[in-house]
Design a protein around this motif. Structure first.
Motif, PDB file in Angstrom:
ATOM      1  N   VAL A  17       0.864  -1.125   0.143  1.00 15.42           N
ATOM      2  CA  VAL A  17       0.014   0.069  -0.152  1.00 15.42           C
ATOM      3  C   VAL A  17       0.876   1.424   0.020  1.00 15.42           C
ATOM      4  CG1 VAL A  17      -1.808   1.324   1.248  1.00 15.42           C
ATOM      5  CG2 VAL A  17      -1.885  -1.295   1.242  1.00 15.42           C
ATOM      6  N   THR A  18       0.744   1.987  -1.121  1.00 18.34           N
ATOM      7  CA  THR A  18       1.705   3.216  -1.001  1.00 18.34           C
ATOM      8  C   THR A  18       1.074   4.349  -0.996  1.00 18.34           C
ATOM      9  OG1 THR A  18       1.170   3.431  -3.554  1.00 18.34           O
ATOM     10  CG2 THR A  18       3.142   2.096  -2.679  1.00 18.34           C
ATOM     11  N   ARG A  19      -0.438   4.439  -0.823  1.00 16.02           N
ATOM     12  CA  ARG A  19      -1.140   5.662  -0.636  1.00 16.02           C
ATOM     13  C   ARG A  19      -2.439   5.457  -0.334  1.00 16.02           C
ATOM     14  NH1 ARG A  19      -3.953   9.841  -4.184  1.00 16.02           N
ATOM     15  NH2 ARG A  19      -3.572  11.743  -3.258  1.00 16.02           N
ATOM     16  N   LEU A  20      -3.091   6.298   0.539  1.00 16.43           N
ATOM     17  CA  LEU A  20      -4.403   5.867   0.924  1.00 16.43           C
ATOM     18  C   LEU A  20      -4.929   7.291   0.759  1.00 16.43           C
ATOM     19  CD1 LEU A  20      -4.448   4.079   4.455  1.00 16.43           C
ATOM     20  CD2 LEU A  20      -5.129   3.232   2.075  1.00 16.43           C
ATOM     21  N   CYS A  21      -6.379   7.488   0.374  1.00 20.08           N
ATOM     22  CA  CYS A  21      -7.142   9.007  -0.152  1.00 20.08           C
ATOM     23  C   CYS A  21      -8.476   8.682   0.240  1.00 20.08           C
ATOM     24  CB  CYS A  21      -6.547   9.371  -1.682  1.00 20.08           C
ATOM     25  SG  CYS A  21      -7.135  10.999  -2.225  1.00 20.08           S
ATOM     26  N   TRP A  22      -8.706   9.840   0.735  1.00 22.07           N
ATOM     27  CA  TRP A  22     -10.354   9.853   0.985  1.00 22.07           C
ATOM     28  C   TRP A  22     -10.923  10.335  -0.443  1.00 22.07           C
ATOM     29  CZ3 TRP A  22     -12.678   7.308   4.693  1.00 22.07           C
ATOM     30  CH2 TRP A  22     -11.890   7.126   5.740  1.00 22.07           C
ATOM     31  N   GLU A  23     -11.865   9.655  -0.830  1.00 25.17           N
ATOM     32  CA  GLU A  23     -12.529  10.313  -2.229  1.00 25.17           C
ATOM     33  C   GLU A  23     -13.784  10.651  -1.881  1.00 25.17           C
ATOM     34  OE1 GLU A  23     -10.769   9.971  -4.735  1.00 25.17           O
ATOM     35  OE2 GLU A  23      -8.945   8.564  -4.214  1.00 25.17           O
ATOM     36  N   ALA A  24     -14.570  10.417  -0.931  1.00 23.72           N
ATOM     37  CA  ALA A  24     -15.812  10.607  -0.547  1.00 23.72           C
ATOM     38  C   ALA A  24     -16.078  10.394   0.771  1.00 23.72           C
ATOM     39  CB  ALA A  24     -16.911  10.380  -1.455  1.00 23.72           C
ATOM     40  N   ASP A  25     -17.052  10.769   1.703  1.00 26.30           N
ATOM     41  CA  ASP A  25     -17.358  10.378   2.788  1.00 26.30           C
ATOM     42  C   ASP A  25     -17.468   8.754   2.807  1.00 26.30           C
ATOM     43  OD1 ASP A  25     -17.715  12.916   3.688  1.00 26.30           O
ATOM     44  OD2 ASP A  25     -19.798  12.981   3.764  1.00 26.30           O
ATOM     45  N   GLY A  26     -16.756   8.068   3.732  1.00 27.53           N
ATOM     46  CA  GLY A  26     -16.854   6.769   3.730  1.00 27.53           C
ATOM     47  C   GLY A  26     -16.142   5.897   2.570  1.00 27.53           C
ATOM     48  N   VAL A  27     -15.515   6.591   1.657  1.00 27.40           N
ATOM     49  CA  VAL A  27     -14.792   5.796   0.349  1.00 27.40           C
ATOM     50  C   VAL A  27     -13.493   6.071   0.634  1.00 27.40           C
ATOM     51  CG1 VAL A  27     -14.532   5.501  -1.876  1.00 27.40           C
ATOM     52  CG2 VAL A  27     -16.927   6.013  -0.839  1.00 27.40           C
ATOM     53  N   LEU A 145     -22.649   9.366 -19.043  1.00 25.52           N
ATOM     54  CA  LEU A 145     -22.792   8.745 -17.730  1.00 25.52           C
ATOM     55  C   LEU A 145     -23.861   9.420 -16.931  1.00 25.52           C
ATOM     56  CD1 LEU A 145     -21.413   6.805 -15.412  1.00 25.52           C
ATOM     57  CD2 LEU A 145     -19.969   8.958 -14.953  1.00 25.52           C
ATOM     58  N   LEU A 146     -24.579   8.554 -16.246  1.00 29.00           N
ATOM     59  CA  LEU A 146     -25.592   8.787 -15.266  1.00 29.00           C
ATOM     60  C   LEU A 146     -25.114   8.454 -14.019  1.00 29.00           C
ATOM     61  CD1 LEU A 146     -28.324   9.878 -14.236  1.00 29.00           C
ATOM     62  CD2 LEU A 146     -29.461   7.783 -15.058  1.00 29.00           C
ATOM     63  N   TYR A 147     -24.842   9.197 -12.979  1.00 27.86           N
ATOM     64  CA  TYR A 147     -24.220   8.561 -11.651  1.00 27.86           C
ATOM     65  C   TYR A 147     -24.977   9.153 -10.509  1.00 27.86           C
ATOM     66  CZ  TYR A 147     -20.496   8.557  -8.266  1.00 27.86           C
ATOM     67  OH  TYR A 147     -19.730   8.299  -7.183  1.00 27.86           O
ATOM     68  N   GLY A 148     -25.617   8.166  -9.941  1.00 28.07           N
ATOM     69  CA  GLY A 148     -26.423   8.562  -8.661  1.00 28.07           C
ATOM     70  C   GLY A 148     -25.940   8.292  -7.199  1.00 28.07           C
ATOM     71  N   GLY A 149     -26.246   8.788  -6.422  1.00 33.04           N
ATOM     72  CA  GLY A 149     -25.719   8.529  -5.002  1.00 33.04           C
ATOM     73  C   GLY A 149     -26.650   9.214  -3.852  1.00 33.04           C
ATOM     74  N   ARG A 150     -26.492   9.113  -2.719  1.00 31.19           N
ATOM     75  CA  ARG A 150     -27.207   9.743  -1.571  1.00 31.19           C
ATOM     76  C   ARG A 150     -27.061  11.095  -1.489  1.00 31.19           C
ATOM     77  NH1 ARG A 150     -24.572   5.745   1.143  1.00 31.19           N
ATOM     78  NH2 ARG A 150     -23.373   7.334   2.337  1.00 31.19           N
ATOM     79  N   MET A 155     -20.435  10.616  -2.994  1.00 30.22           N
ATOM     80  CA  MET A 155     -20.037  10.352  -4.135  1.00 30.22           C
ATOM     81  C   MET A 155     -18.711  10.376  -4.548  1.00 30.22           C
ATOM     82  SD  MET A 155     -23.769  11.631  -5.818  1.00 30.22           S
ATOM     83  CE  MET A 155     -23.379  10.920  -7.587  1.00 30.22           C
ATOM     84  N   ALA A 156     -17.965   9.411  -4.780  1.00 31.06           N
ATOM     85  CA  ALA A 156     -16.608   9.443  -4.923  1.00 31.06           C
ATOM     86  C   ALA A 156     -16.206   9.708  -6.329  1.00 31.06           C
ATOM     87  CB  ALA A 156     -15.949   7.940  -4.749  1.00 31.06           C
ATOM     88  N   PHE A 157     -14.957  10.240  -6.534  1.00 33.17           N
ATOM     89  CA  PHE A 157     -14.406  10.823  -7.907  1.00 33.17           C
ATOM     90  C   PHE A 157     -15.126  11.905  -8.416  1.00 33.17           C
ATOM     91  CE2 PHE A 157     -13.433   6.380  -6.955  1.00 33.17           C
ATOM     92  CZ  PHE A 157     -11.904   6.396  -6.744  1.00 33.17           C
ATOM     93  N   LEU A 158     -15.825  12.719  -8.012  1.00 39.02           N
ATOM     94  CA  LEU A 158     -16.630  13.877  -8.687  1.00 39.02           C
ATOM     95  C   LEU A 158     -15.593  14.936  -9.303  1.00 39.02           C
ATOM     96  CD1 LEU A 158     -19.593  14.605  -6.272  1.00 39.02           C
ATOM     97  CD2 LEU A 158     -19.552  13.335  -8.376  1.00 39.02           C
ATOM     98  N   GLY A 159     -14.405  15.010  -8.725  1.00 38.43           N
ATOM     99  CA  GLY A 159     -13.487  15.974  -9.265  1.00 38.43           C
ATOM    100  C   GLY A 159     -12.565  15.232 -10.673  1.00 38.43           C
ATOM    101  N   GLU A 160     -12.578  13.947 -10.855  1.00 36.43           N
ATOM    102  CA  GLU A 160     -12.204  13.336 -11.930  1.00 36.43           C
ATOM    103  C   GLU A 160     -13.073  13.446 -12.837  1.00 36.43           C
ATOM    104  OE1 GLU A 160     -10.527   9.443 -11.524  1.00 36.43           O
ATOM    105  OE2 GLU A 160      -9.434   9.951  -9.673  1.00 36.43           O
ATOM    106  N   LEU A 161     -14.372  13.238 -12.540  1.00 35.76           N
ATOM    107  CA  LEU A 161     -15.406  13.172 -13.566  1.00 35.76           C
ATOM    108  C   LEU A 161     -15.785  14.546 -14.165  1.00 35.76           C
ATOM    109  CD1 LEU A 161     -17.835  10.713 -11.950  1.00 35.76           C
ATOM    110  CD2 LEU A 161     -16.557  10.206 -13.930  1.00 35.76           C
ATOM    111  N   ALA A 162     -15.612  15.678 -13.421  1.00 34.01           N
ATOM    112  CA  ALA A 162     -15.884  17.100 -13.942  1.00 34.01           C
ATOM    113  C   ALA A 162     -14.995  17.324 -14.994  1.00 34.01           C
ATOM    114  CB  ALA A 162     -15.488  18.101 -12.683  1.00 34.01           C
TER     115      ALA A 162
END
Length: 329
Positions: A17-27, A145-150, A155-162
């Motif tokens: 494991v070289t890196r841990l990163c929070w991508e969203a709440d709980g992810v 892409l249609l992406y849904g979440g609470r 919702m993870a990776f929104l920055g990449e998807l932007a």
């Protein structure tokens, strides 16, 4: 050997494991690399990775990085405190520098060539779709892409998807209500040329997958592909079993499988080496080649054509329609 299998000499990998990163709440995302800097085995969009945690627990996670990056893998893990222990250990105890065992990438959800795609993700189901979006973009295909979440926070990776602009539609339930799946599918179906069905790739909660399968039925312009992490509830009815004789061609072992045990359990009890993980017919780890006989397919991986061909089976759930089954073991 030039890839990470050199560390073990077989299909098992050792990954740091070289890196841990929070991508969203709980992810939480994990970046993994070979401890000795070797190149990692190649993979294609849709592939998943089996991780064996220090507790002995095995879990499968979709690869969500870039297949062109041969130095690292990336997976993302949703924290499920009431789950079976895998995500709890990763979120609470796993730290950079830890070395864990893994299998080589496997792909039960391959991205097939198409001119038009509709991707649908629910929550953590975005992970296998990320590399697919990159591949679709590189191929010049028309895609949405249609992406849904609470909520957006979950919702993870929104920055990449932007970076993909208006080809990505984000539908957070606390902002917009229910995911507009029916409207998206109807629009895709209406826009598909008669000779060019839209390939629909979906991953997410079981309710979303069931709804997508139901709404795609009878629409010639849509070709659905889904990845399940649990067997469909509607197919959970216990099926009747009959004893079967399994002949392992390479080892010369013959195994009698009773009606009360799975083929996989009987093989393992007889000393035949087969790796199994999910035991629900969804991960593909126990795949074996069929040499003779007709499998009774009960998995959730193979499509209709693959079942008809009968070349492989998953002995954790599947059995045999013939009294004798010969396997390449």
């Amino acid at each position: 050997m030039t890839d990470a299998t050199a560390a073990t000499g077989n299909d098992e990998l050792r990954l740091r494991v070289t890196r841990l990163c929070w991508e969203a709440d709980g992810v939480l995302s994990l970046t993994l690399a070979d401890p000795h800097g070797n190149a990692l085995p190649h993979w294609q969009p849709g592939a998943h990775l089996r991780l064996t945690l220090p507790t002995g627990v095995e879990r499968h996670y979709s690869l969500c990085g870039d297949p062109a990056d041969t130095g690292t893998y990336r997976v993302a893990v949703l924290h499920e405190p009431r789950g079976r222990g895998g995500s709890e250990y990763i979120h609470r105890f796993l730290r950079p520098g830890a070395v864990i065992a893994a299998g080589r990438p496997r792909n039960n959800f391959p991205l097939l060539p198409a001119a038009r795609y509709l991707f649908v993700a629910g929550g953590i189901g975005i992970t296998p779709l990320l590399p697919m979006l990159r591949a679709a973009e590189q191929s010049g295909a028309h895609w949405r892409l249609l992406y849904g979440g609470r909520s957006r926070a979950s919702m993870a990776f929104l920055g990449e998807l932007a970076g993909y602009g208006d080809r990505v539609r984000v539908s957070a339930r606390d902002e917009r209500g229910r995911l507009p799946l029916a409207a998206a599918l109807a629009e895709a179906n209406a826009s598909a040329p008669a000779h060019e069905p839209v390939a629909v790739y979906c991953c997410g909660p079981e309710g979303l997958l069931d709804a997508l399968d139901e709404q795609c039925a009878g629409r010639s312009g849509l070709r659905p592909h889904v990845e399940r992490f649990k067997p469909p509830a509607s197919q959970g009815v216990e099926e009747s079993n009959t004893p079967v004789e399994v002949r392992c061609v390479r080892s010369g072992t013959t195994v009698e499988v009773s009606a009360k045990e799975s083929v996989l359990d009987a093989l393992l009890a007889s000393g035949v080496k087969v790796h199994g993980s999910c035991r629900e017919g969804i991960c593909g780890t126990c795949e074996v080649t069929v040499r003779a006989g007709t499998p009774d397919h009960r998995d959730h991986i193979l499509d209709a054509a693959e079942r008809e061909a009968g070349q492989v089976m998953y002995p954790c759930v599947s059995r045999s329609l013939t009294p004798v089954l010969e396997l390449d073991l």
